[in-house]
Design an enzyme around this catalytic site. Structure first.
Site, PDB file in Angstrom:
ATOM      1  CD  GLU A 103      -2.514  -3.975  -6.884  1.00  0.00           C
ATOM      2  OE1 GLU A 103      -2.619  -2.775  -6.573  1.00  0.00           O
ATOM      3  OE2 GLU A 103      -3.493  -4.687  -7.190  1.00  0.00           O
ATOM      4  NE  ARG A 123     -14.406  -3.115  -1.905  1.00  0.00           N
ATOM      5  CZ  ARG A 123     -13.547  -2.368  -2.595  1.00  0.00           C
ATOM      6  NH1 ARG A 123     -13.992  -1.497  -3.486  1.00  0.00           N
ATOM      7  NH2 ARG A 123     -12.246  -2.492  -2.393  1.00  0.00           N
ATOM      8  CG  PHE A 161      -7.146   5.785   4.613  1.00  0.00           C
ATOM      9  CD1 PHE A 161      -6.600   4.694   3.960  1.00  0.00           C
ATOM     10  CD2 PHE A 161      -7.638   6.831   3.847  1.00  0.00           C
ATOM     11  CE1 PHE A 161      -6.526   4.636   2.584  1.00  0.00           C
ATOM     12  CE2 PHE A 161      -7.572   6.790   2.455  1.00  0.00           C
ATOM     13  CZ  PHE A 161      -7.009   5.677   1.833  1.00  0.00           C
ATOM     14  CG  ASN A 217     -13.015  -2.186   1.374  1.00  0.00           C
ATOM     15  OD1 ASN A 217     -12.097  -2.976   1.596  1.00  0.00           O
ATOM     16  ND2 ASN A 217     -12.878  -1.139   0.574  1.00  0.00           N
ATOM     17  NE  ARG A 250     -11.584  -0.388  -9.073  1.00  0.00           N
ATOM     18  CZ  ARG A 250     -11.010   0.170  -7.996  1.00  0.00           C
ATOM     19  NH1 ARG A 250     -10.151  -0.546  -7.267  1.00  0.00           N
ATOM     20  NH2 ARG A 250     -11.288   1.382  -7.645  1.00  0.00           N
ATOM     21  CG  HIS A 299      -6.965  -5.020  -3.613  1.00  0.00           C
ATOM     22  ND1 HIS A 299      -6.722  -3.670  -3.536  1.00  0.00           N
ATOM     23  CD2 HIS A 299      -6.235  -5.473  -4.671  1.00  0.00           C
ATOM     24  CE1 HIS A 299      -5.867  -3.326  -4.486  1.00  0.00           C
ATOM     25  NE2 HIS A 299      -5.547  -4.401  -5.191  1.00  0.00           N
ATOM     26  CE1 TYR A 307      -4.240  -1.417  -0.154  1.00  0.00           C
ATOM     27  CE2 TYR A 307      -3.441  -2.891   1.552  1.00  0.00           C
ATOM     28  CZ  TYR A 307      -4.389  -2.551   0.603  1.00  0.00           C
ATOM     29  OH  TYR A 307      -5.491  -3.358   0.404  1.00  0.00           O
ATOM     30  CB  THR A 335     -13.923   2.502  -1.866  1.00  0.00           C
ATOM     31  OG1 THR A 335     -13.272   2.577  -3.139  1.00  0.00           O
ATOM     32  CG2 THR A 335     -12.902   2.315  -0.761  1.00  0.00           C
TER      33      THR A 335
HETATM   34  P1  GDP Z   1     -10.265   0.705  -3.633  1.00  0.00           P
HETATM   35  O1  GDP Z   1      -9.457   0.817  -4.892  1.00  0.00           O
HETATM   36  O2  GDP Z   1     -11.758   0.688  -3.893  1.00  0.00           O
HETATM   37  O3  GDP Z   1      -9.849  -0.449  -2.764  1.00  0.00           O
HETATM   38  O4  GDP Z   1     -10.017   2.042  -2.795  1.00  0.00           O
HETATM   39  P2  GDP Z   1      -8.710   2.961  -2.565  1.00  0.00           P
HETATM   40  O5  GDP Z   1      -7.602   2.552  -3.483  1.00  0.00           O
HETATM   41  O6  GDP Z   1      -9.159   4.382  -2.565  1.00  0.00           O
HETATM   42  O7  GDP Z   1      -8.282   2.637  -1.050  1.00  0.00           O
HETATM   43  C1  GDP Z   1      -7.595   1.441  -0.742  1.00  0.00           C
HETATM   44  C2  GDP Z   1      -8.187   0.857   0.508  1.00  0.00           C
HETATM   45  O8  GDP Z   1      -7.954   1.746   1.607  1.00  0.00           O
HETATM   46  C3  GDP Z   1      -9.703   0.660   0.496  1.00  0.00           C
HETATM   47  O9  GDP Z   1     -10.113  -0.527  -0.120  1.00  0.00           O
HETATM   48  C4  GDP Z   1     -10.041   0.674   1.963  1.00  0.00           C
HETATM   49  O10 GDP Z   1      -9.779  -0.618   2.557  1.00  0.00           O
HETATM   50  C5  GDP Z   1      -9.047   1.661   2.525  1.00  0.00           C
HETATM   51  N1  GDP Z   1      -9.651   2.989   2.651  1.00  0.00           N
HETATM   52  C6  GDP Z   1     -10.015   3.839   1.663  1.00  0.00           C
HETATM   53  N2  GDP Z   1     -10.552   4.966   2.151  1.00  0.00           N
HETATM   54  C7  GDP Z   1     -10.495   4.839   3.514  1.00  0.00           C
HETATM   55  C8  GDP Z   1     -10.881   5.695   4.596  1.00  0.00           C
HETATM   56  O11 GDP Z   1     -11.377   6.802   4.418  1.00  0.00           O
HETATM   57  N3  GDP Z   1     -10.642   5.202   5.850  1.00  0.00           N
HETATM   58  C9  GDP Z   1     -10.092   3.977   6.074  1.00  0.00           C
HETATM   59  N4  GDP Z   1      -9.887   3.568   7.342  1.00  0.00           N
HETATM   60  N5  GDP Z   1      -9.715   3.142   5.081  1.00  0.00           N
HETATM   61  C10 GDP Z   1      -9.937   3.566   3.815  1.00  0.00           C
END
Ligand code: GDP
Length: 138
Positions: A127, A103, A58, A113, A86, A116, A50, A92
């Site tokens: 990845e 989800r 976060f 959630n 997706r 991934h 990550y 998300t």
């Molecule tokens: P994804 O591509 O839909 O998985 O979303 P992102 O790439 O934006 O974020 C990666 C991961 O970070 C997400 O799947 C969530 O597990 C986590 N995440 C994203 N936004 C938040 C947030 O606002 N708070 C927290 N605690 N985790 C978050």
């Protein structure tokens, strides 16, 4: 466009007993499993995976959550894999995820959630290579 994507069934979904149902949904949607393993990430591995989010507020919560229990990592093959997957997993934040998405069905919250899915062909390759050697792919 490649026909591959990378996924992880996250610790919440594994702990809540959804692994089998999620794998069923993935196969029923037409994806073929090219590689799969069950493992628990170390802190260093989760931080590396990550790294792109390291400046986000976060990041610490995300890493701590992702190392909190075992996950299932997989490379999936299917038509227009990144985009179609997706769509299968949904938004998300599960509160915003469409009806019938993984989800919506299995996630607990925006961080826990359930699953991934890579967001681009380039990241899918990065990845997949992070988790699997060429000997582990079929
Ligand atoms: P994804 O591509 O839909 O998985 O979303 P992102 O790439 O934006 O974020 C990666 C991961 O970070 C997400 O799947 C969530 O597990 C986590 N995440 C994203 N936004 C938040 C947030 O606002 N708070 C927290 N605690 N985790 C978050």
């Amino acid at each position: 466009m490649t026909n591959k994507t990378f996924t992880m069934i996250k610790p919440d979904a594994v702990a809540n007993g959804h692994t089998g149902n999620i794998i069923n949904d993935i196969i029923a949607a037409g994806f073929k499993i090219e590689a799969m393993k069950y493992l628990q990430l170390t802190q260093a591995q989760a931080e590396a995976f990550y790294a792109v989010h390291s400046e986000r507020p976060f990041f610490r919560d995300l890493v701590n959550f992702m190392i909190s229990g075992p996950i299932v990592a997989a490379i999936l093959e299917g038509e227009n894999a990144v985009e179609n997957f997706r769509n299968l997993i949904g938004a998300t934040n599960p509160a915003n995820a469409a009806e019938g998405t993984i989800r919506k069905k299995y996630a607990v919250s925006i961080d826990a959630n359930a699953i991934h899915g890579s967001d681009s062909d380039e990241n899918a390759a990065i990845e997949g290579n992070f988790f699997f050697s060429s000997f582990e792919r079929f």
